[in-house]
Design a protein around this motif. Structure first.
Motif, short mmCIF file in Angstrom:
data_model
loop_
_atom_site.label_atom_id
_atom_site.label_comp_id
_atom_site.label_asym_id
_atom_site.label_seq_id
_atom_site.Cartn_x
_atom_site.Cartn_y
_atom_site.Cartn_z
N THR A 148 0.86 -1.18 0.00
CA THR A 148 0.00 0.00 0.00
C THR A 148 0.90 1.24 0.00
O THR A 148 2.13 1.13 0.12
CB THR A 148 -0.93 0.04 1.23
OG1 THR A 148 -0.14 0.17 2.42
CG2 THR A 148 -1.80 -1.19 1.32
N HIS A 149 0.28 2.40 -0.11
CA HIS A 149 1.00 3.67 -0.05
C HIS A 149 2.20 3.69 -1.01
O HIS A 149 3.33 3.96 -0.60
CB HIS A 149 1.43 3.99 1.38
CG HIS A 149 0.29 4.25 2.31
ND1 HIS A 149 -0.44 3.23 2.87
CD2 HIS A 149 -0.24 5.41 2.76
CE1 HIS A 149 -1.38 3.74 3.63
NE2 HIS A 149 -1.29 5.06 3.58
N ASP A 150 1.92 3.38 -2.27
CA ASP A 150 2.96 3.39 -3.32
C ASP A 150 4.16 2.51 -2.97
O ASP A 150 5.31 2.86 -3.24
CB ASP A 150 3.43 4.82 -3.60
CG ASP A 150 2.33 5.68 -4.21
OD1 ASP A 150 1.55 5.14 -5.02
OD2 ASP A 150 2.26 6.88 -3.88
N GLN A 177 5.25 1.65 0.02
CA GLN A 177 5.97 2.02 1.23
C GLN A 177 5.50 1.25 2.47
O GLN A 177 6.14 1.33 3.52
CB GLN A 177 5.85 3.52 1.50
CG GLN A 177 6.51 4.34 0.42
CD GLN A 177 6.33 5.82 0.66
OE1 GLN A 177 5.62 6.25 1.56
NE2 GLN A 177 6.98 6.63 -0.16
N ARG A 178 4.39 0.54 2.36
CA ARG A 178 3.82 -0.20 3.50
C ARG A 178 3.28 -1.54 3.01
O ARG A 178 3.00 -1.71 1.84
CB ARG A 178 2.67 0.59 4.15
CG ARG A 178 3.08 1.95 4.64
CD ARG A 178 1.89 2.67 5.23
NE ARG A 178 2.25 4.04 5.55
CZ ARG A 178 1.45 4.90 6.12
NH1 ARG A 178 0.21 4.54 6.45
NH2 ARG A 178 1.85 6.13 6.38
N ARG A 235 0.14 -4.44 4.15
CA ARG A 235 -1.11 -4.50 4.90
C ARG A 235 -1.78 -5.85 4.66
O ARG A 235 -1.71 -6.42 3.57
CB ARG A 235 -2.03 -3.37 4.43
CG ARG A 235 -3.38 -3.34 5.11
CD ARG A 235 -4.21 -2.21 4.55
NE ARG A 235 -5.54 -2.20 5.12
CZ ARG A 235 -6.03 -1.20 5.84
NH1 ARG A 235 -5.31 -0.12 6.05
NH2 ARG A 235 -7.24 -1.27 6.33
N GLU A 272 -1.12 -2.89 9.43
CA GLU A 272 -0.28 -2.21 8.46
C GLU A 272 1.10 -2.00 9.05
O GLU A 272 1.24 -1.55 10.19
CB GLU A 272 -0.92 -0.87 8.10
CG GLU A 272 -0.39 -0.25 6.85
CD GLU A 272 -1.27 0.90 6.38
OE1 GLU A 272 -1.61 0.90 5.19
OE2 GLU A 272 -1.61 1.77 7.19
N TRP A 317 5.25 -0.66 8.37
CA TRP A 317 6.33 0.02 7.67
C TRP A 317 7.30 0.53 8.70
O TRP A 317 6.99 0.59 9.88
CB TRP A 317 5.83 1.11 6.74
CG TRP A 317 5.51 2.44 7.37
CD1 TRP A 317 6.31 3.54 7.40
CD2 TRP A 317 4.31 2.83 8.03
NE1 TRP A 317 5.68 4.58 8.03
CE2 TRP A 317 4.44 4.17 8.43
CE3 TRP A 317 3.12 2.17 8.33
CZ2 TRP A 317 3.45 4.86 9.11
CZ3 TRP A 317 2.14 2.85 9.02
CH2 TRP A 317 2.30 4.18 9.39
N HIS A 367 8.96 3.41 10.18
CA HIS A 367 8.76 4.85 10.24
C HIS A 367 10.07 5.62 10.04
O HIS A 367 10.10 6.63 9.34
CB HIS A 367 8.14 5.24 11.58
CG HIS A 367 6.82 4.60 11.82
ND1 HIS A 367 6.69 3.31 12.30
CD2 HIS A 367 5.56 5.06 11.63
CE1 HIS A 367 5.40 3.01 12.40
NE2 HIS A 367 4.69 4.05 12.00
#
Length: 121
Positions: A42-44, A46-47, A49, A91, A93, A95
């Motif tokens: 998700t998020h291009d 970057q994560r 989920r 989710e 990633w 940080h």
């Protein structure tokens, strides 16, 4: 980052990340996701989920409590979401680097081993 099996990931411990390292590339992330069931980018990219539909609200809270124990033991904490009282999502990633690291896949693999009461359709 070389692609690892789910068992290899589960047997690892997250390493502290304070930044200064590059996030996984999309190719690395997609390769690693091939070893994990149901996780998606998700998020291009970057994560990662994963979503579940649990039996009821308390089943979701129980699952989140088990996720919290895994996260705390590894020092790598996901975002936990519950919507519509039984739709739960995790989710992940890193940080500190604004993207994915090996730690995210380690915690995802460990979360996949947790018991969860799914909604029966």
């Amino acid at each position: 980052m070389a692609t690892q099996t789910r068992d290899e990931l589960v047997n690892k411990k997250c390493l502290p990340c304070e930044g200064g390292v590059e996030p996984c590339s999309l190719d690395e992330a997609n390769g690693q996701l091939g070893q994990l069931d149901g996780w998606r980018l998700t998020h291009d990219g970057q994560r990662i989920r994963k979503d579940w539909r649990v039996k009821n609200f308390m089943a979701g809270i129980d699952f989140f409590n088990r996720c919290a124990e895994v996260a705390e033991a590894d020092g790598h904490h996901p975002d936990l979401h519950i919507e519509g009282y039984r739709n739960v999502s995790v989710e992940l990633w890193t940080h500190a680097i604004g993207g994915l690291s090996e730690n995210d896949f380690i915690v995802a693999a460990k979360i996949d081993q947790l018991p969860i009461e799914l909604k029966e359709d």
